[in-house]
Design an enzyme around this catalytic site. Sequence first.
Site, mmCIF file in Angstrom:
data_model
loop_
_atom_site.group_PDB
_atom_site.id
_atom_site.type_symbol
_atom_site.label_atom_id
_atom_site.label_comp_id
_atom_site.label_asym_id
_atom_site.label_seq_id
_atom_site.Cartn_x
_atom_site.Cartn_y
_atom_site.Cartn_z
ATOM 1 N N SER A 25 44.018 45.729 22.303
ATOM 2 C CA SER A 25 44.269 44.542 21.469
ATOM 3 C C SER A 25 45.327 43.619 22.071
ATOM 4 O O SER A 25 46.428 44.042 22.379
ATOM 5 C CB SER A 25 44.782 44.958 20.090
ATOM 6 O OG SER A 25 43.847 45.751 19.446
ATOM 7 N N HIS A 55 39.047 40.789 21.173
ATOM 8 C CA HIS A 55 38.415 41.550 22.252
ATOM 9 C C HIS A 55 37.250 40.766 22.825
ATOM 10 O O HIS A 55 36.478 40.172 22.090
ATOM 11 C CB HIS A 55 37.884 42.886 21.738
ATOM 12 C CG HIS A 55 38.950 43.803 21.269
ATOM 13 N ND1 HIS A 55 39.524 44.742 22.074
ATOM 14 C CD2 HIS A 55 39.569 43.908 20.074
ATOM 15 C CE1 HIS A 55 40.446 45.384 21.396
ATOM 16 N NE2 HIS A 55 40.490 44.899 20.175
ATOM 17 N N HIS A 77 35.199 50.571 19.165
ATOM 18 C CA HIS A 77 36.042 51.357 18.250
ATOM 19 C C HIS A 77 35.175 52.167 17.291
ATOM 20 O O HIS A 77 34.115 51.716 16.868
ATOM 21 C CB HIS A 77 36.950 50.433 17.423
ATOM 22 C CG HIS A 77 37.997 49.740 18.222
ATOM 23 N ND1 HIS A 77 37.817 48.474 18.735
ATOM 24 C CD2 HIS A 77 39.248 50.134 18.596
ATOM 25 C CE1 HIS A 77 38.910 48.122 19.402
ATOM 26 N NE2 HIS A 77 39.786 49.105 19.337
ATOM 27 N N TYR A 79 35.930 52.619 14.252
ATOM 28 C CA TYR A 79 35.922 51.927 12.948
ATOM 29 C C TYR A 79 34.872 50.829 12.856
ATOM 30 O O TYR A 79 34.549 50.347 11.768
ATOM 31 C CB TYR A 79 37.310 51.373 12.585
ATOM 32 C CG TYR A 79 37.858 50.308 13.517
ATOM 33 C CD1 TYR A 79 37.337 49.020 13.560
ATOM 34 C CD2 TYR A 79 38.935 50.600 14.344
ATOM 35 C CE1 TYR A 79 37.852 48.057 14.410
ATOM 36 C CE2 TYR A 79 39.467 49.654 15.194
ATOM 37 C CZ TYR A 79 38.918 48.382 15.230
ATOM 38 O OH TYR A 79 39.423 47.447 16.073
ATOM 39 N N GLU A 80 34.333 50.416 13.995
ATOM 40 C CA GLU A 80 33.261 49.419 13.966
ATOM 41 C C GLU A 80 31.926 50.065 13.590
ATOM 42 O O GLU A 80 30.933 49.363 13.398
ATOM 43 C CB GLU A 80 33.119 48.749 15.342
ATOM 44 C CG GLU A 80 34.323 47.895 15.725
ATOM 45 C CD GLU A 80 34.226 47.413 17.164
ATOM 46 O OE1 GLU A 80 33.691 46.314 17.370
ATOM 47 O OE2 GLU A 80 34.681 48.122 18.057
ATOM 48 N N ALA A 107 47.160 49.155 21.272
ATOM 49 C CA ALA A 107 48.246 48.749 20.387
ATOM 50 C C ALA A 107 48.448 49.890 19.398
ATOM 51 O O ALA A 107 47.479 50.524 18.976
ATOM 52 C CB ALA A 107 47.869 47.469 19.649
ATOM 53 N N MET A 205 44.094 53.434 16.572
ATOM 54 C CA MET A 205 42.693 53.664 16.201
ATOM 55 C C MET A 205 41.770 53.769 17.412
ATOM 56 O O MET A 205 40.586 53.435 17.316
ATOM 57 C CB MET A 205 42.224 52.521 15.287
ATOM 58 C CG MET A 205 43.058 52.340 14.037
ATOM 59 S SD MET A 205 42.574 50.843 13.153
ATOM 60 C CE MET A 205 43.929 50.685 11.973
ATOM 61 N N SER A 206 42.285 54.219 18.528
ATOM 62 C CA SER A 206 41.434 54.286 19.728
ATOM 63 C C SER A 206 41.912 55.372 20.670
ATOM 64 O O SER A 206 42.558 56.329 20.259
ATOM 65 C CB SER A 206 41.468 52.926 20.447
ATOM 66 O OG SER A 206 42.746 52.689 20.985
ATOM 67 N N ASN A 229 54.246 47.443 15.825
ATOM 68 C CA ASN A 229 54.757 47.401 14.437
ATOM 69 C C ASN A 229 55.286 48.784 14.077
ATOM 70 O O ASN A 229 55.001 49.757 14.778
ATOM 71 C CB ASN A 229 53.607 47.037 13.477
ATOM 72 C CG ASN A 229 52.451 48.022 13.594
ATOM 73 O OD1 ASN A 229 51.655 47.953 14.543
ATOM 74 N ND2 ASN A 229 52.357 48.944 12.650
ATOM 75 N N HIS A 241 46.994 42.744 10.801
ATOM 76 C CA HIS A 241 46.435 42.654 12.159
ATOM 77 C C HIS A 241 47.083 41.514 12.951
ATOM 78 O O HIS A 241 47.298 41.623 14.161
ATOM 79 C CB HIS A 241 44.920 42.453 12.064
ATOM 80 C CG HIS A 241 44.215 42.433 13.394
ATOM 81 N ND1 HIS A 241 44.218 43.526 14.247
ATOM 82 C CD2 HIS A 241 43.475 41.468 14.025
ATOM 83 C CE1 HIS A 241 43.527 43.222 15.347
ATOM 84 N NE2 HIS A 241 43.069 41.987 15.226
HETATM 85 N N1 HPA Z 1 48.254 52.063 12.648
HETATM 86 C C1 HPA Z 1 47.068 52.233 13.245
HETATM 87 N N2 HPA Z 1 46.681 51.505 14.277
HETATM 88 C C2 HPA Z 1 47.506 50.554 14.724
HETATM 89 C C3 HPA Z 1 48.751 50.325 14.144
HETATM 90 C C4 HPA Z 1 49.146 51.125 13.043
HETATM 91 O O1 HPA Z 1 50.236 50.972 12.460
HETATM 92 N N3 HPA Z 1 49.327 49.296 14.819
HETATM 93 C C5 HPA Z 1 48.445 48.939 15.801
HETATM 94 N N4 HPA Z 1 47.344 49.694 15.743
#
Ligand code: HPA
Length: 266
Positions: A25, A55, A77, A79-80, A107, A205-206, A229, A241
């Site tokens: 990301s 992406h 991903h 989640y997709e 990320a 998430m990857s 974050n 996001h």
């Molecule tokens: N959680 C899950 N995936 C992420 C996060 C998070 O806080 N930040 C960036 N990708």
Amino acid sequence: MNLTVNYIKEKIGNFTPELGIILGSGLGDFADGLKSVIIPYNDIPGFEKSNVKGHKGQLVFAEPYGKKLIIMQGRYHFYEGYSMQTITYPIKIMKKLGVKTLIITNAAGAISKDFNPSDLMFITDHINFMGSNPLMGVNDDNLGTRFPDMSEIYSKDLILKAKNTAEKLNINYQTGVYAATTGPSYETPAEIKMYQIMGANAVGMSTAPEAIVANYCGIKVLGISCITNYAAGVTDSVLNHEEVIHTANLVKDNFKNLLNELIKII
Ligand code: HPA
């Protein structure tokens, strides 16, 4: 798989990529300036379409500093809704094309309080909380063994190289364990507390599926998380996001510099 490999070889001729890079990301534009052959995922037989914000969804072949690269600009991903097989198919193709080493970037949210958004974290290990494994199904003995060892997915040697390079460039880094969740919802504070107790330092998430398959087929892996974050409940702030992309953008130059140096020495 032969159809995919043949299609790609038609485009790249006798170029044999040795180093793979997956851009996560906000980091996608690393490949933009490179003189290269570009193949959109949509055009590649065996690849599925990718259309997440931030992406691009294409393979980039380039040769900076004399190093032959295959770069995934954007990834699939879980989640997709893609299967684990779809997500990790490009890694198997990399192996078939000759890749020996893979740098996986992503990320991630900080679980450890002493991390700061915009830190880079070199992944020492992961915990796969995705509830599935990309190696499930019939095993392809040409790629790897049925029950592969996962004691050192993330190469200690590459982590050392990454640390030395970061120090040389004056880039702040952390090391730690990456917890892989399915997403797409961010975690709850209770979940983050659980991951923390279980030994994770960052969450995303990857990466885990691709890293498992790379290790399975004998590709050395370096994993780098851009901490974008604090994970849920670590501070009072709420997650979105846009913040993730914003922080990834702030770190982009450091990340690019680090990658450029690593490409030279890996
Ligand atoms: N959680 C899950 N995936 C992420 C996060 C998070 O806080 N930040 C960036 N990708």
